[in-house]
Design a protein around this motif. Sequence first.
Motif, PDB file in Angstrom:
ATOM      1  N   VAL B 167      47.930  -6.138 -48.485  1.00 31.46           N
ATOM      2  CA  VAL B 167      46.683  -5.845 -49.211  1.00 31.46           C
ATOM      3  C   VAL B 167      45.484  -5.818 -48.264  1.00 31.46           C
ATOM      4  CG1 VAL B 167      45.258  -6.495 -51.183  1.00 31.46           C
ATOM      5  CG2 VAL B 167      47.710  -7.008 -51.176  1.00 31.46           C
ATOM      6  N   GLY B 168      45.442  -6.767 -47.353  1.00 28.39           N
ATOM      7  CA  GLY B 168      44.249  -6.896 -46.529  1.00 28.39           C
ATOM      8  C   GLY B 168      44.141  -5.906 -45.378  1.00 28.39           C
ATOM      9  N   SER B 169      45.256  -5.284 -45.014  1.00 27.98           N
ATOM     10  CA  SER B 169      45.212  -4.489 -43.786  1.00 27.98           C
ATOM     11  C   SER B 169      44.546  -3.138 -44.032  1.00 27.98           C
ATOM     12  CB  SER B 169      46.627  -4.312 -43.228  1.00 27.98           C
ATOM     13  OG  SER B 169      47.373  -3.513 -44.100  1.00 27.98           O
ATOM     14  N   PRO B 170      43.928  -2.578 -42.985  1.00 29.35           N
ATOM     15  CA  PRO B 170      43.126  -1.365 -43.152  1.00 29.35           C
ATOM     16  C   PRO B 170      43.949  -0.185 -43.642  1.00 29.35           C
ATOM     17  CG  PRO B 170      43.275  -2.029 -40.836  1.00 29.35           C
ATOM     18  CD  PRO B 170      43.951  -3.072 -41.611  1.00 29.35           C
ATOM     19  N   ASN B 171      43.287   0.689 -44.393  1.00 30.75           N
ATOM     20  CA  ASN B 171      43.977   1.827 -44.974  1.00 30.75           C
ATOM     21  C   ASN B 171      43.924   3.071 -44.090  1.00 30.75           C
ATOM     22  OD1 ASN B 171      45.641   2.052 -47.084  1.00 30.75           O
ATOM     23  ND2 ASN B 171      44.071   2.369 -48.649  1.00 30.75           N
ATOM     24  N   VAL B 172      43.856   2.836 -42.805  1.00 25.62           N
ATOM     25  CA  VAL B 172      43.885   3.924 -41.816  1.00 25.62           C
ATOM     26  C   VAL B 172      44.786   3.448 -40.686  1.00 25.62           C
ATOM     27  CG1 VAL B 172      41.673   5.041 -42.253  1.00 25.62           C
ATOM     28  CG2 VAL B 172      41.770   2.944 -40.904  1.00 25.62           C
ATOM     29  N   PRO B 173      45.255   4.379 -39.824  1.00 25.23           N
ATOM     30  CA  PRO B 173      46.151   3.958 -38.746  1.00 25.23           C
ATOM     31  C   PRO B 173      45.559   2.833 -37.915  1.00 25.23           C
ATOM     32  CG  PRO B 173      46.114   6.331 -38.871  1.00 25.23           C
ATOM     33  CD  PRO B 173      45.090   5.837 -39.836  1.00 25.23           C
ATOM     34  N   ASN B 174      46.357   1.787 -37.710  1.00 21.81           N
ATOM     35  CA  ASN B 174      45.864   0.635 -36.958  1.00 21.81           C
ATOM     36  C   ASN B 174      46.994   0.003 -36.184  1.00 21.81           C
ATOM     37  OD1 ASN B 174      47.087  -1.837 -38.492  1.00 21.81           O
ATOM     38  ND2 ASN B 174      46.415  -0.406 -40.072  1.00 21.81           N
ATOM     39  N   LEU B 175      46.610  -0.778 -35.180  1.00 20.06           N
ATOM     40  CA  LEU B 175      47.590  -1.528 -34.398  1.00 20.06           C
ATOM     41  C   LEU B 175      47.386  -2.992 -34.752  1.00 20.06           C
ATOM     42  CD1 LEU B 175      49.628  -1.526 -31.918  1.00 20.06           C
ATOM     43  CD2 LEU B 175      47.616  -1.985 -30.542  1.00 20.06           C
ATOM     44  N   GLY B 177      46.022  -4.313 -37.202  1.00 21.74           N
ATOM     45  CA  GLY B 177      44.665  -4.593 -37.662  1.00 21.74           C
ATOM     46  C   GLY B 177      43.566  -3.953 -36.834  1.00 21.74           C
ATOM     47  N   ILE B 178      43.892  -3.558 -35.589  1.00 24.87           N
ATOM     48  CA  ILE B 178      42.871  -2.881 -34.783  1.00 24.87           C
ATOM     49  C   ILE B 178      42.837  -1.411 -35.204  1.00 24.87           C
ATOM     50  CG2 ILE B 178      42.123  -2.298 -32.444  1.00 24.87           C
ATOM     51  CD1 ILE B 178      43.917  -4.593 -31.463  1.00 24.87           C
ATOM     52  N   VAL B 179      41.747  -1.002 -35.800  1.00 26.77           N
ATOM     53  CA  VAL B 179      41.673   0.341 -36.353  1.00 26.77           C
ATOM     54  C   VAL B 179      41.457   1.366 -35.234  1.00 26.77           C
ATOM     55  CG1 VAL B 179      40.367   1.867 -37.865  1.00 26.77           C
ATOM     56  CG2 VAL B 179      40.848  -0.486 -38.546  1.00 26.77           C
ATOM     57  N   MET B 180      42.306   2.394 -35.244  1.00 26.32           N
ATOM     58  CA  MET B 180      42.306   3.351 -34.149  1.00 26.32           C
ATOM     59  C   MET B 180      41.014   4.146 -34.058  1.00 26.32           C
ATOM     60  SD  MET B 180      44.871   3.198 -32.218  1.00 26.32           S
ATOM     61  CE  MET B 180      45.092   1.454 -32.327  1.00 26.32           C
ATOM     62  N   ARG B 181      40.437   4.469 -35.207  1.00 24.65           N
ATOM     63  CA  ARG B 181      39.270   5.355 -35.116  1.00 24.65           C
ATOM     64  C   ARG B 181      37.959   4.597 -34.943  1.00 24.65           C
ATOM     65  NH1 ARG B 181      39.459   7.538 -41.282  1.00 24.65           N
ATOM     66  NH2 ARG B 181      38.402   5.798 -42.261  1.00 24.65           N
ATOM     67  N   ASN B 196      36.380   3.884 -27.720  1.00 27.14           N
ATOM     68  CA  ASN B 196      37.169   4.066 -28.934  1.00 27.14           C
ATOM     69  C   ASN B 196      38.511   3.365 -28.805  1.00 27.14           C
ATOM     70  OD1 ASN B 196      39.442   6.258 -30.024  1.00 27.14           O
ATOM     71  ND2 ASN B 196      37.871   5.677 -31.501  1.00 27.14           N
ATOM     72  N   ASN B 197      38.895   2.604 -29.832  1.00 30.63           N
ATOM     73  CA  ASN B 197      40.171   1.878 -29.797  1.00 30.63           C
ATOM     74  C   ASN B 197      41.344   2.825 -29.559  1.00 30.63           C
ATOM     75  OD1 ASN B 197      38.877  -0.480 -30.308  1.00 30.63           O
ATOM     76  ND2 ASN B 197      39.290  -0.473 -32.514  1.00 30.63           N
ATOM     77  N   GLY B 198      41.348   3.920 -30.304  1.00 34.76           N
ATOM     78  CA  GLY B 198      42.451   4.875 -30.202  1.00 34.76           C
ATOM     79  C   GLY B 198      42.579   5.427 -28.799  1.00 34.76           C
ATOM     80  N   TYR B 199      41.430   5.741 -28.195  1.00 37.63           N
ATOM     81  CA  TYR B 199      41.491   6.280 -26.839  1.00 37.63           C
ATOM     82  C   TYR B 199      42.128   5.263 -25.899  1.00 37.63           C
ATOM     83  CZ  TYR B 199      40.399   7.192 -22.060  1.00 37.63           C
ATOM     84  OH  TYR B 199      40.539   7.341 -20.713  1.00 37.63           O
ATOM     85  N   TYR B 200      41.687   4.015 -25.990  1.00 30.71           N
ATOM     86  CA  TYR B 200      42.229   3.039 -25.038  1.00 30.71           C
ATOM     87  C   TYR B 200      43.721   2.787 -25.259  1.00 30.71           C
ATOM     88  CZ  TYR B 200      38.017   2.304 -22.481  1.00 30.71           C
ATOM     89  OH  TYR B 200      36.963   2.516 -21.642  1.00 30.71           O
ATOM     90  N   PHE B 201      44.129   2.834 -26.538  1.00 30.33           N
ATOM     91  CA  PHE B 201      45.559   2.687 -26.809  1.00 30.33           C
ATOM     92  C   PHE B 201      46.339   3.838 -26.153  1.00 30.33           C
ATOM     93  CE2 PHE B 201      49.288   3.359 -29.593  1.00 30.33           C
ATOM     94  CZ  PHE B 201      49.912   2.154 -29.361  1.00 30.33           C
ATOM     95  N   CYS B 202      45.849   5.072 -26.353  1.00 28.12           N
ATOM     96  CA  CYS B 202      46.519   6.240 -25.752  1.00 28.12           C
ATOM     97  C   CYS B 202      46.479   6.150 -24.230  1.00 28.12           C
ATOM     98  CB  CYS B 202      45.836   7.531 -26.182  1.00 28.12           C
ATOM     99  SG  CYS B 202      45.955   7.855 -27.926  1.00 28.12           S
ATOM    100  N   ALA B 203      45.333   5.706 -23.700  1.00 28.58           N
ATOM    101  CA  ALA B 203      45.183   5.661 -22.242  1.00 28.58           C
ATOM    102  C   ALA B 203      46.171   4.676 -21.631  1.00 28.58           C
ATOM    103  CB  ALA B 203      43.760   5.282 -21.877  1.00 28.58           C
ATOM    104  N   ILE B 204      46.352   3.530 -22.311  1.00 34.59           N
ATOM    105  CA  ILE B 204      47.290   2.541 -21.775  1.00 34.59           C
ATOM    106  C   ILE B 204      48.709   3.114 -21.782  1.00 34.59           C
ATOM    107  CG2 ILE B 204      48.383   0.310 -22.270  1.00 34.59           C
ATOM    108  CD1 ILE B 204      45.516  -0.593 -23.149  1.00 34.59           C
ATOM    109  N   LEU B 205      49.076   3.782 -22.875  1.00 36.07           N
ATOM    110  CA  LEU B 205      50.401   4.392 -22.914  1.00 36.07           C
ATOM    111  C   LEU B 205      50.534   5.483 -21.860  1.00 36.07           C
ATOM    112  CD1 LEU B 205      51.366   4.555 -26.667  1.00 36.07           C
ATOM    113  CD2 LEU B 205      52.221   3.056 -24.896  1.00 36.07           C
ATOM    114  N   MET B 206      49.440   6.237 -21.637  1.00 37.63           N
ATOM    115  CA  MET B 206      49.495   7.274 -20.606  1.00 37.63           C
ATOM    116  C   MET B 206      49.711   6.645 -19.231  1.00 37.63           C
ATOM    117  SD  MET B 206      46.764   9.896 -19.073  1.00 37.63           S
ATOM    118  CE  MET B 206      46.183   8.581 -18.044  1.00 37.63           C
ATOM    119  N   LEU B 207      49.055   5.515 -18.990  1.00 40.55           N
ATOM    120  CA  LEU B 207      49.215   4.862 -17.686  1.00 40.55           C
ATOM    121  C   LEU B 207      50.648   4.380 -17.497  1.00 40.55           C
ATOM    122  CD1 LEU B 207      45.833   2.947 -17.505  1.00 40.55           C
ATOM    123  CD2 LEU B 207      46.534   4.940 -16.169  1.00 40.55           C
TER     124      LEU B 207
END
Lengths: 251, 397
Positions: B167-175, B177-181, B196-207
């Motif tokens: 119930v409490g977790s955000p209604n958009v893509p999140n890691l 609880g960390i909301v991507m957008r 942007n959270n999403g950018y840093y998540f993608c950047a870490i995976l890219m690295l």
Amino acid sequence: MSILEVKNVSKNFGGLKALSNVNLSVVENTVHAIIGPNGAGKSTLLNCFVGKLIPDTGSVMFDGQSVLGRHPFEINQMGISRVFQTPEIFGDLTVIENMLIPIFAKRDGSFRMHALETVANEAEIIEQAEQVLEEMNMADKLHMHSAALSRGDKRRLEIGMCLSQEPRLLLLDEPTAGMARADTNNTIDLLKRIKDERDITIAIIEHDMHVVFSLAERITVLAQGTPLVEDTPENIKIHPKVREAYLGESV
Amino acid sequence: MLGLDRKDTRLLIFVVLLALCAPFLLNPFPTESAMAQFNAGYPDLMQRFAIYGIFAIGFNILFGLTGYLSFGHAAFLGVGSYSTVWMFKLLSYNIVPGIILSVIVAGLFALLIGFISLRRSGIYFSILTLAFAQMSFALAYSVLTPITNGETGLQVYTDDPQYLQSVGSPNVPNLFGIVMRDTYTLDVGAWSFDFNNGYYFCAILMLIAFYLSIRIYRSPFGLMLRAVKSNQQRMNYTGLSTRPYTLAAFVISGMYAGLAGGLLASMDPLAGAERMQWTASGEVVLMTILGGVGTLIGPILGAGFIKYFENIFSKINDATLHSWFGFLPEGLENAVVWILEHFVGAGWHLTLGLLFMLVVIFLPGGLVEGGQKLAAFVTRRGSDKKDKTSGSTEPAE
């Protein structure tokens, strides 16, 4: 003790009889030459040994096991290495990289997913590769692009790559074709040294009689797809049938 | 460090710095200035840089190392996106299961397509992969509509089960609880920078993806893949079976593409079939060639370059051009604008095409070769005038 045993091998290409009823036996630790005029079927026969062609009839046994129907890489893993008429090397890679590949293939088999190991950490294999290159007199060219090597060096590299796998049978397809006289003599010396220093059987196809008579201990003369005669170099030189069929007036 | 030699470590650190400082590097112009439209540091575009960087790095493992030119890699991208959105629909908006599934599904799909396509090499292989990708594209629009939602595209609806969505977790893509957008905007004087959270998540995976690709390049496996490109005949007669090596490379690059697809859907929970179209496959080929085939950093540069042009050049319109050339006499202004408008806005492909031609003709090694030439030039100048210190940090590869 024969290491390669060819029995009743025939091969037709359409209506053309390339090989008919070839029987041949290569004795271990000898140099056996297969000679014959153009179109005699020498290359066809060699291709039957390495899995490139499958003969229509007959059998080819290497060390008691049939090679027929096996892939070239399986036959290589059994202990047969082949040197091509035009040197087949990895032209995009450096000389030392060229030499590492066959040694990895020998150690790891035909496929291994070693994606997270590092080539630079394989000290033992690198040392082995450097040793073979030293033996080939190429120690000063380790990091050269192999496509930039001279024809003679490419040939030496290819022979080195084959030797690094310590094969039991080395097949040479006109190893001095298209070479200058000096390069040819160098190659002959190299092959002589290999023969003296290693436990290895060599089967060689050659046009150049100078090469054949400097190296071979046994010679099979092939004509029109059939072995005409098999004997020692001394006897081949004076054999009337051979002179008539192949050597002509030049000897 | 991390099993890399000094040169590779330097390169990795360079890319890490580039990725972490991207919000600064991409927003060099003050927000209110006329040049602000060339700023690329907004979240959506930065995410694309990282995601398409992953896609191109993976593609380069296949194309750069083995020389097999796949024209169907977008299919894996699309499959990855669909998998992730399905995880959103069934489980929850947490992106982790979706991304894991996208990599697995894309890998299996690549195994299937690769197994069949790799029976041929050269142009026949390219055509086979293209055919498979176009088939997937067509199927996604027709027979597979129950899975792909056809033309509308797959998205999350309120009546989707989402079994694990608490119930409490955000209604958009999140890691967790960390909301991507979510974006933190830092204002410094006239400048503003978006984190942007999403950018840093993608950047870490890219690295991570980049690091793994360096390891693959330097491994015996990578050496074998380069041998495949160089001479398959010699490989076969050296006791090596080429097919498993090419298949492994194909599956790995398919998984990279799946990861990229999964990330695209994680940033924006929507997956459409157009992501699988052949133009998307062609784009990753362009990125790799433009950046430098077979180089480590090339694909990242190529991906950034193309995505930058796609987003920035396509924004420029008539009005912008008129404002730039307003100082010219009326007739001349109209003429200049008339010529240039074909190269911007919807015509940005024309600019890209010209640049691509220039790179292929004059820099066959791509942008990396350009960088090397520039570095060599600077070093030469630097050594001529010894009082000048050379400040070039251009990576060698």
